[in-house]
Design an enzyme around this catalytic site. Sequence first.
Site: not given
Length: 300
Positions: A25-27
């Site tokens: 996931p790209k935070f």
Amino acid sequence: MEVALARVVPTLPTAPPGRRLAYEPKFDGHRLLIFRLVDTVRMQARSGRIVTRAFPDLEAAARPLPPGTVLDGEVVVWAGGRTDFAAVQKRAFAASESRAGRLARELPASYAAFDLLAIGAEDLRPLPYEQRRARLMALLEPLGPPLQAVPMTTDPELAATWYEALPEIGVEGLVIKDLDQPYRPGRHWRKLRHSEARDAVVVGVVGPRLRPRALALVLPGDDAPVISAPLSTGVRAQLGSALRDLPDPQPPPAELPTALDRVGAEIAYRPIAPDLTVEVRHESTVRHAATTVMRLRIPD
């Protein structure tokens, strides 16, 4: 230390024969390197700025790490079950030790680690990502929050499910890495986003304070301000009352800071408190990058 970065791709990549990919996931938080030195902890933003004082809670959490540990990851602040980019920028730009301590209590930070670059006297950057990931998991699992490894999968179907489901908690995309890839600076990773529309925090104005021509903005994953494209009439009107309610920085700077605009020119701006968030569209080309402000974000 220079960090690894990701280039944007239009579709979810799948691995060619004989290779495997990792999906994370790209935070949209604040990129941070944590250095556990022999007798202290040091934290570096993507720009190279040392920001240890801004995150006393993460500094304390990192002290149990073995000396020589270097982590790469993203600081996020959770609010109402979602990541809050404006909140993490308030943390990152805390101007005093007392304010940093108060914000740490009000807006506790979490650290989503996605790489282990060194431990003890061993430089892990030449190792394949798969080995660095295994070492990262073994290191952080006994510690638990607020230091934790970002989720990862090698299953493209599960990655596609994450991509569709995670925007509900403020995660707007995926980062894709080769499992056999070493860690090196430059855009060797890939990222897939739902939209190029992003939130940015306003840290300054160009021109009259209440009717600015452009804004100085901090984008997710970076702490070096950039100057927006000229503001539309509608956005300038929307910003007027919001800017009027913000206090002037005390004490005012002796010299105005500067940031790069879309053609690489240094533009002076007047700093303001990092309390306003705007929606922007960030478009990169071979020659320059343009950040266009679409609207002011109104808090819920």
